[in-house]
Design a protein around this motif. Structure first.
Motif, mmCIF file in Angstrom:
data_model
loop_
_atom_site.group_PDB
_atom_site.id
_atom_site.type_symbol
_atom_site.label_atom_id
_atom_site.label_comp_id
_atom_site.label_asym_id
_atom_site.label_seq_id
_atom_site.Cartn_x
_atom_site.Cartn_y
_atom_site.Cartn_z
ATOM 1 N N LEU A 78 61.621 61.427 -9.199
ATOM 2 C CA LEU A 78 62.657 61.411 -8.144
ATOM 3 C C LEU A 78 63.713 60.442 -8.590
ATOM 4 O O LEU A 78 64.264 59.620 -7.636
ATOM 5 N N GLY A 79 64.091 60.466 -9.750
ATOM 6 C CA GLY A 79 65.381 59.664 -10.133
ATOM 7 C C GLY A 79 65.204 58.172 -10.554
ATOM 8 O O GLY A 79 66.161 57.251 -10.768
ATOM 9 N N ALA A 80 63.855 57.510 -10.387
ATOM 10 C CA ALA A 80 63.556 56.204 -10.505
ATOM 11 C C ALA A 80 62.188 56.147 -11.299
ATOM 12 O O ALA A 80 61.420 57.128 -11.374
ATOM 13 N N VAL A 81 61.617 54.786 -11.803
ATOM 14 C CA VAL A 81 60.710 54.620 -12.286
ATOM 15 C C VAL A 81 59.511 54.944 -11.435
ATOM 16 O O VAL A 81 58.234 55.196 -12.056
ATOM 17 N N GLY A 82 59.538 54.666 -10.068
ATOM 18 C CA GLY A 82 58.510 55.099 -9.185
ATOM 19 C C GLY A 82 59.112 54.696 -7.777
ATOM 20 O O GLY A 82 60.159 54.261 -7.477
ATOM 21 N N HIS A 83 58.270 55.050 -6.728
ATOM 22 C CA HIS A 83 58.687 54.628 -5.323
ATOM 23 C C HIS A 83 57.344 54.008 -4.662
ATOM 24 O O HIS A 83 56.293 54.556 -5.219
ATOM 25 N N VAL A 84 57.767 53.363 -3.768
ATOM 26 C CA VAL A 84 56.604 52.562 -3.008
ATOM 27 C C VAL A 84 56.744 53.110 -1.605
ATOM 28 O O VAL A 84 57.923 52.758 -1.056
ATOM 29 N N VAL A 85 55.901 53.420 -0.746
ATOM 30 C CA VAL A 85 55.793 53.608 0.523
ATOM 31 C C VAL A 85 54.799 52.601 1.109
ATOM 32 O O VAL A 85 53.572 52.478 0.716
ATOM 33 N N ILE A 86 55.056 51.843 2.169
ATOM 34 C CA ILE A 86 54.510 50.911 2.853
ATOM 35 C C ILE A 86 54.176 51.171 4.334
ATOM 36 O O ILE A 86 55.333 51.472 4.857
ATOM 37 N N LEU A 87 53.027 51.107 4.896
ATOM 38 C CA LEU A 87 52.775 51.377 6.412
ATOM 39 C C LEU A 87 51.682 50.223 6.657
ATOM 40 O O LEU A 87 50.816 49.710 6.273
ATOM 41 N N SER A 88 52.030 49.807 8.131
ATOM 42 C CA SER A 88 51.276 48.879 8.871
ATOM 43 C C SER A 88 49.980 49.752 9.187
ATOM 44 O O SER A 88 50.162 50.946 9.104
ATOM 45 N N GLU A 89 48.822 48.908 9.727
ATOM 46 C CA GLU A 89 47.523 49.426 9.974
ATOM 47 C C GLU A 89 47.850 50.733 10.796
ATOM 48 O O GLU A 89 47.089 51.927 11.107
ATOM 49 N N ASP A 90 48.522 50.489 12.063
ATOM 50 C CA ASP A 90 48.776 51.540 13.151
ATOM 51 C C ASP A 90 49.831 52.533 12.700
ATOM 52 O O ASP A 90 50.424 53.294 13.663
ATOM 53 N N ALA A 91 50.486 52.413 11.433
ATOM 54 C CA ALA A 91 51.547 53.146 11.158
ATOM 55 C C ALA A 91 53.049 53.030 12.094
ATOM 56 O O ALA A 91 54.006 53.890 11.964
ATOM 57 N N SER A 92 53.045 51.940 12.786
ATOM 58 C CA SER A 92 54.168 51.793 13.633
ATOM 59 C C SER A 92 55.446 51.005 12.715
ATOM 60 O O SER A 92 56.542 51.163 12.857
ATOM 61 N N GLN A 93 54.862 50.370 11.585
ATOM 62 C CA GLN A 93 55.806 49.778 10.657
ATOM 63 C C GLN A 93 55.875 50.408 9.328
ATOM 64 O O GLN A 93 54.906 50.559 8.635
ATOM 65 N N TYR A 94 57.195 50.852 8.793
ATOM 66 C CA TYR A 94 57.197 51.872 7.999
ATOM 67 C C TYR A 94 58.206 51.115 6.842
ATOM 68 O O TYR A 94 59.357 50.993 7.191
ATOM 69 N N LEU A 95 57.939 51.191 5.572
ATOM 70 C CA LEU A 95 59.110 50.695 4.615
ATOM 71 C C LEU A 95 58.892 51.669 3.538
ATOM 72 O O LEU A 95 57.794 52.035 3.014
ATOM 73 N N HIS A 96 59.923 52.111 2.892
ATOM 74 C CA HIS A 96 60.294 52.823 1.726
ATOM 75 C C HIS A 96 61.224 52.122 0.743
ATOM 76 O O HIS A 96 62.085 51.883 1.133
ATOM 77 N N VAL A 97 60.273 51.712 -0.318
ATOM 78 C CA VAL A 97 60.960 50.679 -1.365
ATOM 79 C C VAL A 97 61.084 51.296 -2.740
ATOM 80 O O VAL A 97 60.577 52.026 -3.040
ATOM 81 N N HIS A 98 62.391 51.001 -3.047
ATOM 82 C CA HIS A 98 62.751 51.438 -4.160
ATOM 83 C C HIS A 98 62.759 50.353 -5.455
ATOM 84 O O HIS A 98 62.916 49.271 -5.029
ATOM 85 N N PRO A 99 62.642 50.558 -6.801
ATOM 86 C CA PRO A 99 62.484 49.742 -7.570
ATOM 87 C C PRO A 99 63.785 48.900 -7.908
ATOM 88 O O PRO A 99 64.887 49.208 -7.777
ATOM 89 N N LEU A 100 63.431 47.469 -8.410
ATOM 90 C CA LEU A 100 64.649 46.591 -8.750
ATOM 91 C C LEU A 100 65.446 47.133 -9.875
ATOM 92 O O LEU A 100 66.490 47.197 -9.766
ATOM 93 N N ASP A 101 64.729 47.756 -10.903
ATOM 94 C CA ASP A 101 65.095 48.505 -11.976
ATOM 95 C C ASP A 101 64.836 49.983 -12.100
ATOM 96 O O ASP A 101 63.792 50.250 -12.343
ATOM 97 N N GLU A 102 65.624 50.783 -11.607
ATOM 98 C CA GLU A 102 65.229 52.334 -11.694
ATOM 99 C C GLU A 102 65.052 52.889 -12.933
ATOM 100 O O GLU A 102 64.348 53.910 -12.956
ATOM 101 N N LYS A 103 65.767 52.399 -13.988
ATOM 102 C CA LYS A 103 65.722 53.021 -15.286
ATOM 103 C C LYS A 103 64.478 52.332 -16.097
ATOM 104 O O LYS A 103 64.482 52.644 -17.580
ATOM 105 N N ALA A 104 63.731 51.510 -15.534
ATOM 106 C CA ALA A 104 62.622 50.784 -16.316
ATOM 107 C C ALA A 104 61.610 52.185 -16.523
ATOM 108 O O ALA A 104 61.523 53.029 -16.007
#
Length: 282
Positions: free
Chosen positions: A215-241
């Motif tokens: 999806l245009g980057a070296v990877g993607h990270v999704v993070i959720l809290s245990e109850d799924a109330s906190q959501y983070l979608h994190v993109h890499p520092l260096d997308e071309k790595a």
């Protein structure tokens, strides 16, 4: 509050402005590190965006969904007046990313519905068991901020047994012929954290340095809290790595247990690697 799909009822949400492969446990705000989207409590969420309030309705055109049966899932995006939103920006090669997890986060799916016009996205998918699932629609309206809308839905059928989420004692996982190790710079809430994934051949331990763009980057990270109330979608520092390391920066909004899914592509195959960490207050 968890909600179920009813044939005559549309579930609507308002947006988290600036904030959005299955995993069998082995297999918003903008910042200089890319986008780290922080979610809030489940249920109706009311936050304004550059374009005012946006709403999402997640529906099954057939009226309901049953486990292990392919079903159409529709996501309708409208503005505060109920007018369909038709202009979206391509965000990491897609107009909309749909993240699906079950009640205990043992199931994870990252898929991409097709845009059908008049604010509606649609995709055919399956759910592995009955019970509660949370859907996250992650998109960017034209001229607006990255946006995540979410809702709990009920799937008919026999539910899977509940598994308690516990922090991993070792952040090394094998997925097929790959070994992926996660290093976390710190596990304190409200402080910047660097997530470093080391990818290597599981047999030879040689680093993998030819990762392909996912999806245009070296990877993607999704993070959720245990109850799924906190959501983070994190993109890499260096997308071309291209590996063997891939780094991501984020901030955990509060203390608690979080599940992290790293996604990478190698030789045409997308792998999803899950980890569970405990975040504490300093």
């Amino acid at each position: 509050m968890k909600k179920s799909f009813l044939p005559a009822v549309v579930l609507s949400l308002t947006i988290l402005a600036g904030c959005g492969n299955t995993d069998n446990s082995a297999h918003q705000t903008n910042n200089e590190h890319g986008e780290s989207h922080a979610g809030h409590s489940a249920g109706t969420e009311q936050h304004s965006s550059d374009q005012g309030y946006l709403n999402a309705a997640f529906t099954f055109p057939a009226g309901s969904a049953t486990a292990n049966n392919e079903t159409e899932l529709s996501v309708q995006i409208t503005d505060q007046k109920g007018v369909p939103v038709n202009d979206f920006e391509v965000n990491h090669e897609k107009l909309l990313h749909l993240i699906i997890v079950n009640h205990d986060l043992s199931y994870f799916s990252h898929i991409h519905p097709d845009f059908k016009g008049e604010g509606r996205f649609s995709i055919n998918t399956q759910f592995p068991a009955g019970g509660d699932y949370k859907l996250f629609a992650d998109f960017k309206p034209a001229g607006g901020s990255s946006t995540t809308l979410s809702e709990w839905v009920k799937i008919e059928g026999e539910p899977a047994a509940h598994t308690d989420l516990k922090a991993d004692t070792k952040l090394v996982k094998e997925v097929g012929d790959k070994e992926v190790e996660l290093a976390v710079s710190n596990t304190f809430a409200k402080e910047e954290t660097i997530l470093t994934f080391h990818l290597r051949d599981a047999r030879t331990k040689a680093g993998i340095d030819n990762l392909e763009p996912y999806l245009g980057a070296v990877g993607h990270v999704v993070i959720l809290s245990e109850d799924a109330s906190q959501y983070l979608h994190v993109h890499p520092l260096d997308e071309k790595a291209t590996g063997p390391e891939a780094q991501f920066a984020t901030t955990f909004p509060q203390a608690g247990i979080y599940k992290i899914w790293g996604q990478f592509q190698h030789r045409g195959e997308v792998i999803t690697v899950p980890y569970v960490v405990e975040v504490k207050e300093r």
